[in-house]
Motif scaffolding. Sequence first.
Motif, PDB file in Angstrom:
ATOM      1  N   UNK A  46       0.783  -1.231   0.000  1.00  0.00           N
ATOM      2  CA  UNK A  46       0.000   0.000   0.000  1.00  0.00           C
ATOM      3  C   UNK A  46       0.816   1.282   0.000  1.00  0.00           C
ATOM      4  N   UNK A  47       2.052   1.218   0.462  1.00  0.00           N
ATOM      5  CA  UNK A  47       2.868   2.429   0.589  1.00  0.00           C
ATOM      6  C   UNK A  47       4.160   2.371  -0.218  1.00  0.00           C
ATOM      7  N   UNK A  48       4.493   1.205  -0.746  1.00  0.00           N
ATOM      8  CA  UNK A  48       5.619   1.088  -1.664  1.00  0.00           C
ATOM      9  C   UNK A  48       7.002   1.024  -1.034  1.00  0.00           C
ATOM     10  N   UNK A  49       7.099   0.736   0.256  1.00  0.00           N
ATOM     11  CA  UNK A  49       8.404   0.521   0.868  1.00  0.00           C
ATOM     12  C   UNK A  49       8.285  -0.591   1.906  1.00  0.00           C
ATOM     13  N   UNK A  50       9.413  -1.071   2.366  1.00  0.00           N
ATOM     14  CA  UNK A  50       9.420  -2.174   3.319  1.00  0.00           C
ATOM     15  C   UNK A  50      10.053  -1.739   4.644  1.00  0.00           C
ATOM     16  N   UNK A  51       9.287  -1.801   5.728  1.00  0.00           N
ATOM     17  CA  UNK A  51       9.860  -1.453   7.029  1.00  0.00           C
ATOM     18  C   UNK A  51      10.970  -2.424   7.420  1.00  0.00           C
ATOM     19  N   UNK A  52      11.889  -1.945   8.247  1.00  0.00           N
ATOM     20  CA  UNK A  52      12.881  -2.826   8.839  1.00  0.00           C
ATOM     21  C   UNK A  52      12.199  -3.625   9.940  1.00  0.00           C
ATOM     22  N   UNK A  53      12.869  -4.702  10.365  1.00  0.00           N
ATOM     23  CA  UNK A  53      12.336  -5.559  11.418  1.00  0.00           C
ATOM     24  C   UNK A  53      13.450  -5.834  12.420  1.00  0.00           C
ATOM     25  N   UNK A  54      13.101  -5.824  13.712  1.00  0.00           N
ATOM     26  CA  UNK A  54      14.080  -6.138  14.753  1.00  0.00           C
ATOM     27  C   UNK A  54      13.611  -7.366  15.523  1.00  0.00           C
ATOM     28  N   UNK A  55      14.531  -8.315  15.688  1.00  0.00           N
ATOM     29  CA  UNK A  55      14.265  -9.511  16.466  1.00  0.00           C
ATOM     30  C   UNK A  55      15.053  -9.425  17.760  1.00  0.00           C
ATOM     31  N   UNK A  56      14.372  -9.544  18.878  1.00  0.00           N
ATOM     32  CA  UNK A  56      15.021  -9.554  20.184  1.00  0.00           C
ATOM     33  C   UNK A  56      15.143 -11.006  20.643  1.00  0.00           C
ATOM     34  N   UNK A  57      16.337 -11.389  21.023  1.00  0.00           N
ATOM     35  CA  UNK A  57      16.600 -12.759  21.459  1.00  0.00           C
ATOM     36  C   UNK A  57      16.001 -12.997  22.844  1.00  0.00           C
ATOM     37  N   UNK A  58      15.782 -14.268  23.194  1.00  0.00           N
ATOM     38  CA  UNK A  58      15.293 -14.572  24.545  1.00  0.00           C
ATOM     39  C   UNK A  58      16.290 -14.103  25.600  1.00  0.00           C
ATOM     40  N   UNK A  59      15.799 -13.829  26.814  1.00  0.00           N
ATOM     41  CA  UNK A  59      16.697 -13.377  27.885  1.00  0.00           C
ATOM     42  C   UNK A  59      17.669 -14.468  28.304  1.00  0.00           C
ATOM     43  N   UNK A  60      18.818 -14.069  28.829  1.00  0.00           N
ATOM     44  CA  UNK A  60      19.788 -15.040  29.324  1.00  0.00           C
ATOM     45  C   UNK A  60      19.273 -15.761  30.568  1.00  0.00           C
ATOM     46  N   UNK A  61      18.575 -15.035  31.423  1.00  0.00           N
ATOM     47  CA  UNK A  61      18.080 -15.609  32.670  1.00  0.00           C
ATOM     48  C   UNK A  61      16.626 -16.049  32.486  1.00  0.00           C
ATOM     49  N   UNK A  62      16.436 -17.248  31.969  1.00  0.00           N
ATOM     50  CA  UNK A  62      15.095 -17.750  31.679  1.00  0.00           C
ATOM     51  C   UNK A  62      14.310 -18.004  32.961  1.00  0.00           C
ATOM     52  N   UNK A  63      14.999 -18.354  34.048  1.00  0.00           N
ATOM     53  CA  UNK A  63      14.292 -18.573  35.314  1.00  0.00           C
ATOM     54  C   UNK A  63      13.678 -17.273  35.830  1.00  0.00           C
ATOM     55  N   UNK A  64      14.389 -16.166  35.659  1.00  0.00           N
ATOM     56  CA  UNK A  64      13.891 -14.871  36.112  1.00  0.00           C
ATOM     57  C   UNK A  64      12.861 -14.299  35.141  1.00  0.00           C
ATOM     58  N   UNK A  65      13.048 -14.543  33.834  1.00  0.00           N
ATOM     59  CA  UNK A  65      12.164 -14.028  32.796  1.00  0.00           C
ATOM     60  C   UNK A  65      11.689 -15.175  31.902  1.00  0.00           C
ATOM     61  N   UNK A  66      10.789 -16.026  32.407  1.00  0.00           N
ATOM     62  CA  UNK A  66      10.389 -17.213  31.641  1.00  0.00           C
ATOM     63  C   UNK A  66       9.510 -16.922  30.428  1.00  0.00           C
ATOM     64  N   UNK A  67       8.852 -15.786  30.423  1.00  0.00           N
ATOM     65  CA  UNK A  67       7.970 -15.457  29.306  1.00  0.00           C
ATOM     66  C   UNK A  67       6.739 -16.334  29.281  1.00  0.00           C
ATOM     67  N   UNK A  68       5.943 -16.149  28.268  1.00  0.00           N
ATOM     68  CA  UNK A  68       4.690 -16.894  28.121  1.00  0.00           C
ATOM     69  C   UNK A  68       4.952 -18.392  27.941  1.00  0.00           C
ATOM     70  N   UNK A  69       6.043 -18.731  27.253  1.00  0.00           N
ATOM     71  CA  UNK A  69       6.344 -20.133  26.970  1.00  0.00           C
ATOM     72  C   UNK A  69       6.984 -20.861  28.143  1.00  0.00           C
ATOM     73  N   UNK A  70       7.471 -20.117  29.112  1.00  0.00           N
ATOM     74  CA  UNK A  70       8.223 -20.618  30.261  1.00  0.00           C
ATOM     75  C   UNK A  70       9.635 -21.074  29.885  1.00  0.00           C
ATOM     76  N   UNK A  71      10.045 -20.869  28.643  1.00  0.00           N
ATOM     77  CA  UNK A  71      11.391 -21.211  28.183  1.00  0.00           C
ATOM     78  C   UNK A  71      12.163 -19.978  27.733  1.00  0.00           C
ATOM     79  N   UNK A  72      11.662 -18.802  28.055  1.00  0.00           N
ATOM     80  CA  UNK A  72      12.264 -17.559  27.579  1.00  0.00           C
ATOM     81  C   UNK A  72      11.768 -17.279  26.179  1.00  0.00           C
ATOM     82  N   UNK A  73      11.269 -16.106  25.954  1.00  0.00           N
ATOM     83  CA  UNK A  73      10.659 -15.787  24.662  1.00  0.00           C
ATOM     84  C   UNK A  73      11.442 -14.713  23.927  1.00  0.00           C
ATOM     85  N   UNK A  74      11.459 -14.826  22.613  1.00  0.00           N
ATOM     86  CA  UNK A  74      12.003 -13.755  21.782  1.00  0.00           C
ATOM     87  C   UNK A  74      10.839 -12.840  21.409  1.00  0.00           C
ATOM     88  N   UNK A  75      11.160 -11.740  20.747  1.00  0.00           N
ATOM     89  CA  UNK A  75      10.120 -10.808  20.319  1.00  0.00           C
ATOM     90  C   UNK A  75      10.567 -10.161  19.016  1.00  0.00           C
TER      91      UNK A  75
END
Length: 105
Positions: A46-75
């Motif tokens: 619709x606008x003729x260009x492509x946005x950039x995309x950023x992927x954030x890796x899962x946290x190092x401390x999965x026990x402290x930040x388990x996320x929705x999956x309980x295994x640490x989530x990326x975003x």
Amino acid sequence: MNKSIDILNKQQIVDLSNEFVSSDKFNSSDDCKNSVLSFVNWVKNNKGFEPDVMLLAPPKDIKKFPGKSEYGDSHIFSIIGGYGIDFTAKQFDSNADGKADMVAC
């Protein structure tokens, strides 16, 4: 970075994001990867260009930040003109207004 999107100011990016949210391509139940895919495709078509995309890796401390999956989530989220556009940041917030969140990157 795509030069055609560098000329958009913050308000134009907000307006673009809200236009997408009002379109039939936006699905408020999409997770981050599907909302990014829909948004990128909608902007390209619709606008003729492509946005950039950023992927954030899962946290190092999965026990402290388990996320929705309980295994640490990326975003993943889109970036236009140095602003991150996230359609799913408020997915767990009962006070969410349904609009895109923007953060400076």
